[in-house]
Enzyme design. Structure first.
Site, PDB file in Angstrom:
ATOM      1  N   ALA A   1      44.722  43.918 -85.153  1.00 32.55           N
ATOM      2  CA  ALA A   1      43.434  44.586 -85.404  1.00 32.55           C
ATOM      3  C   ALA A   1      43.122  45.660 -84.357  1.00 32.55           C
ATOM      4  O   ALA A   1      42.612  46.726 -84.692  1.00 32.55           O
ATOM      5  CB  ALA A   1      42.309  43.549 -85.448  1.00 32.55           C
TER       6      ALA A   1
ATOM      7  N   ASP B   1      48.979  39.991 -84.953  1.00 32.37           N
ATOM      8  CA  ASP B   1      47.650  40.195 -85.529  1.00 32.37           C
ATOM      9  C   ASP B   1      47.135  41.427 -84.799  1.00 32.37           C
ATOM     10  O   ASP B   1      46.718  41.359 -83.650  1.00 32.37           O
ATOM     11  CB  ASP B   1      46.782  38.962 -85.274  1.00 32.37           C
ATOM     12  CG  ASP B   1      45.364  39.143 -85.806  1.00 32.37           C
ATOM     13  OD1 ASP B   1      45.042  40.253 -86.268  1.00 32.37           O
ATOM     14  OD2 ASP B   1      44.578  38.183 -85.741  1.00 32.37           O
TER      15      ASP B   1
ATOM     16  N   LYS C   1      38.773  47.646 -87.615  1.00 32.79           N
ATOM     17  CA  LYS C   1      38.731  47.783 -86.148  1.00 32.79           C
ATOM     18  C   LYS C   1      39.373  49.126 -85.771  1.00 32.79           C
ATOM     19  O   LYS C   1      38.750  50.151 -85.883  1.00 32.79           O
ATOM     20  CB  LYS C   1      39.442  46.607 -85.469  1.00 32.79           C
ATOM     21  CG  LYS C   1      39.225  45.245 -86.128  1.00 32.79           C
ATOM     22  CD  LYS C   1      37.831  44.697 -85.944  1.00 32.79           C
ATOM     23  CE  LYS C   1      37.523  43.457 -86.776  1.00 32.79           C
ATOM     24  NZ  LYS C   1      38.471  42.373 -86.792  1.00 32.79           N
TER      25      LYS C   1
ATOM     26  N   PHE D   1      42.524  34.250 -83.768  1.00 27.98           N
ATOM     27  CA  PHE D   1      41.201  34.658 -84.250  1.00 27.98           C
ATOM     28  C   PHE D   1      40.702  33.626 -85.262  1.00 27.98           C
ATOM     29  O   PHE D   1      41.511  32.937 -85.886  1.00 27.98           O
ATOM     30  CB  PHE D   1      41.306  36.037 -84.892  1.00 27.98           C
ATOM     31  CG  PHE D   1      39.979  36.580 -85.336  1.00 27.98           C
ATOM     32  CD1 PHE D   1      38.996  36.911 -84.409  1.00 27.98           C
ATOM     33  CD2 PHE D   1      39.698  36.749 -86.684  1.00 27.98           C
ATOM     34  CE1 PHE D   1      37.764  37.394 -84.823  1.00 27.98           C
ATOM     35  CE2 PHE D   1      38.469  37.239 -87.102  1.00 27.98           C
ATOM     36  CZ  PHE D   1      37.500  37.558 -86.173  1.00 27.98           C
ATOM     37  N   ASP D   2      39.376  33.496 -85.451  1.00 29.19           N
ATOM     38  CA  ASP D   2      38.889  32.378 -86.271  1.00 29.19           C
ATOM     39  C   ASP D   2      39.350  32.408 -87.738  1.00 29.19           C
ATOM     40  O   ASP D   2      39.632  31.367 -88.312  1.00 29.19           O
ATOM     41  CB  ASP D   2      37.376  32.126 -86.130  1.00 29.19           C
ATOM     42  CG  ASP D   2      36.540  33.370 -86.259  1.00 29.19           C
ATOM     43  OD1 ASP D   2      37.067  34.374 -86.757  1.00 29.19           O
ATOM     44  OD2 ASP D   2      35.358  33.349 -85.877  1.00 29.19           O
TER      45      ASP D   2
ATOM     46  N   TYR E   1      45.428  54.250-110.641  1.00 28.73           N
ATOM     47  CA  TYR E   1      45.611  52.797-110.488  1.00 28.73           C
ATOM     48  C   TYR E   1      46.921  52.477-109.781  1.00 28.73           C
ATOM     49  O   TYR E   1      46.964  51.650-108.877  1.00 28.73           O
ATOM     50  CB  TYR E   1      45.580  52.113-111.867  1.00 28.73           C
ATOM     51  CG  TYR E   1      45.539  50.610-111.767  1.00 28.73           C
ATOM     52  CD1 TYR E   1      44.315  49.929-111.838  1.00 28.73           C
ATOM     53  CD2 TYR E   1      46.700  49.866-111.567  1.00 28.73           C
ATOM     54  CE1 TYR E   1      44.271  48.548-111.726  1.00 28.73           C
ATOM     55  CE2 TYR E   1      46.656  48.480-111.444  1.00 28.73           C
ATOM     56  CZ  TYR E   1      45.443  47.824-111.532  1.00 28.73           C
ATOM     57  OH  TYR E   1      45.392  46.458-111.409  1.00 28.73           O
TER      58      TYR E   1
ATOM     59  N   HIS F   1      27.289  28.867 -87.577  1.00 27.15           N
ATOM     60  CA  HIS F   1      26.516  29.913 -86.886  1.00 27.15           C
ATOM     61  C   HIS F   1      25.954  30.976 -87.829  1.00 27.15           C
ATOM     62  O   HIS F   1      24.933  31.579 -87.537  1.00 27.15           O
ATOM     63  CB  HIS F   1      27.358  30.560 -85.777  1.00 27.15           C
ATOM     64  CG  HIS F   1      28.612  31.216 -86.263  1.00 27.15           C
ATOM     65  ND1 HIS F   1      29.674  30.503 -86.766  1.00 27.15           N
ATOM     66  CD2 HIS F   1      28.966  32.511 -86.348  1.00 27.15           C
ATOM     67  CE1 HIS F   1      30.628  31.338 -87.132  1.00 27.15           C
ATOM     68  NE2 HIS F   1      30.219  32.569 -86.888  1.00 27.15           N
TER      69      HIS F   1
END
Ligand SMILES: *Cc1c(COP(=O)(O)O)cnc(C)c1O
Length: 478
Positions: free
Chosen positions: A237, A235, A278, A145-146, A93, A470
């Site tokens: 990724a 960011d 990614k 990014f969204d 843990y 979407h």
């Protein structure tokens, strides 16, 4: 009878230098140890399935898909070394060895000392932005990014897009189409100086088509931020793919290793968030990393509430081992070269067939310009979604609409937003498909393009959610 060996002729050719040595073609930097069968279907089956899915490919079952290009997120193929790492994961843990494997690898690659694991990229955004972003703030960046935008806007702050204008022209070929426009950035910093917690740079720029940001631009953003006394966050990724493009396209980096380039990139940031799904080639995982102790101390508290204890944060020990190894492997040139050449291979096929896409091809996907492929479908009938459906019907290939449906309605007028691009994204999972699959994708698109004159009607919305429609939208075919 064998023909006499023409040794004399060969020697003559060598002497006169006319012996043509064939250049060896490019091939993958890996071989395949484990396979997963995929199934073709008939057009009649696909007609029924897509109807049942309300013409929304998110509603399809994965086994109704032959080649799945919905996303490159968490869909990559792990290596034998990563699977070996899974077997020796430490599931303690607190203080698990796997955590330290991951932490040390991240520090070696990025130079950041404080690491907070999270279950995926948006969770890293959540824990860090909980500490940094306040109501009324402005966060400038290059095409957020969204989920990043979501975590800014849900805190009643504003994401300000400062991407260079060239990124909007799909046919314009510039080497670093993901760059931040320094003038736009300076303007935002000047106008809202005291309301800016940090500048965020997305590498590569996903929303603009997986387009890279140059080292020069990262340096410039750092200098501007310093002048205004602001932090810079990456960011990250697809930071390894970004480093690959720098090596290939930016002067002075051609002889540097990917790891050297990564190290330099991160010297221009104060911290990073990363979706490990990614460029770390794992199915689930993420983290935030920084050298600012205060950020880490504050984020830790949020991490414990939302993600779990600080040495696992939503990940199993085995997953952290796989992440560490994935990062190591995917910051090596050959692995990235194989991947990005595959995307370029598909792009070249589309060129042969005259199919328009966002140029030049990016790192992780091809973005097909649907309004040019299906010129007879009105924008009110969603050309990119229509193309997504047609490509599925043609060959069982699942792409993803990045266009008018994804754009949602204007929150005030409730009108559809038709001002942006209407694209079909074909995201290529890492180490999953061969170039034969790329040939199938290109041929299927060509078939759709060749019968474009018969495709004159698109779809209309039968039901939609208020935001992020979407994923769940139900459509009718016209
Ligand atoms: C995928 C992605 C995210 C979000 O990460 P998740 O792991 O999907 O939560 C954030 N930024 C960029 C640029 C991404 O590509």
């Amino acid at each position: 009878m064998h023909k006499p060996f023409k040794k004399k002729k060969i020697i003559e050719n060598i002497l006169t230098n006319t012996l043509r040595i064939m250049e060896l073609p490019f091939a993958e930097s890996w071989k395949i140890k484990m396979v997963e069968p995929i199934r073709k279907s008939t057009r009649a089956e696909r007609e029924a399935w897509i109807k049942e899915a309300h013409y929304n490919v998110f509603q399809l079952k994965a086994d109704q898909v032959y080649i799945d290009l919905l996303t490159d997120s968490g869909t990559g193929s792990m290596s034998d070394r990563q699977w070996a790492g899974m077997m020796v994961g430490d599931e303690s843990y607190a203080g698990a060895e796997s955590f330290f494997n991951m932490k040390n690898m991240i520090t070696a690659i990025t130079g950041f000392k404080h690491i907070l694991p999270t279950h995926q990229g948006r969770a890293a955004e959540n824990v860090l932005f909980s500490c940094l972003v306040k109501e009324g703030d402005f966060v400038p960046g290059n095409s957020h990014f969204d989920t990043t935008k979501g975590h800014i806007e849900s805190r009643k702050a504003f994401a300000i897009d400062c991407t260079i204008d060239e990124a909007k022209d799909t046919q314009l070929e510039v080497p670093f189409k993901g760059n931040v426009d320094p003038k736009k950035l300076e303007k935002v910093l000047t106008e809202h100086a005291d309301k800016i917690p940090f500048v965020i740079v997305t590498i590569t720029n996903n929303t603009a088509g997986g387009q890279p940001v140059s080292m020069q631009n990262l340096k410039e953003v750092r200098e501007i931020a310093n002048r205004f006394g602001k932090y810079v966050l990456f960011d990250a990724a697809r930071f390894a793919e970004n480093a690959y493009f720098i090596k290939l396209r930016e002067k002075g980096y051609e002889n540097k290793t990917i790891k050297e380039i990564c190290k330099e990139m991160f010297t221009y940031a104060d911290g990073m968030t990363m979706s490990a799904k990614k460029d770390a080639i794992v199915n689930m995982g993420g983290f935030m990393a920084t050298n600012i102790e205060k950020w880490y101390e504050e984020a830790k508290i949020k991490g414990i509430i939302y993600e779990g204890y600080v040495t696992y944060g939503g990940m199993s020990g085995r997953d952290m081992n796989a992440l560490a190894i994935g990062l190591d492997e995917n910051t090596e040139f050959d692995n990235l070269d194989t991947r990005i050449k595959q995307v370029a291979y598909l792009a070249k096929k589309l060129d042969e067939y005259g199919i328009y896409y966002q140029r030049p091809a990016g790192g992780h996907a091809i973005f097909v310009d649907a309004t040019k492929v299906l010129p007879f479908v009105k924008k009110e009938e969603f050309p990119a979604q229509t193309l997504t459906i047609e490509l599925y019907l043609e060959a069982g290939i699942r792409g993803c609409e990045i266009g008018y449906l994804l754009a949602d309605r204007d929150p005030i007028t409730r009108e559809n937003r038709f001002s942006g691009l209407d694209l079909l994204r074909l995201a290529i999972p890492r180490r999953v498909y061969t170039n034969n699959h790329m040939d199938v994708i290109a041929a299927a698109l060509k078939n759709v393009y060749d019968r474009r004159e018969t495709i004159t009607r698109g779809v209309k919305i039968a039901w939609e959610a208020e935001i992020m429609r979407h994923f769940t939208v139900k459509l009718k075919r016209l």
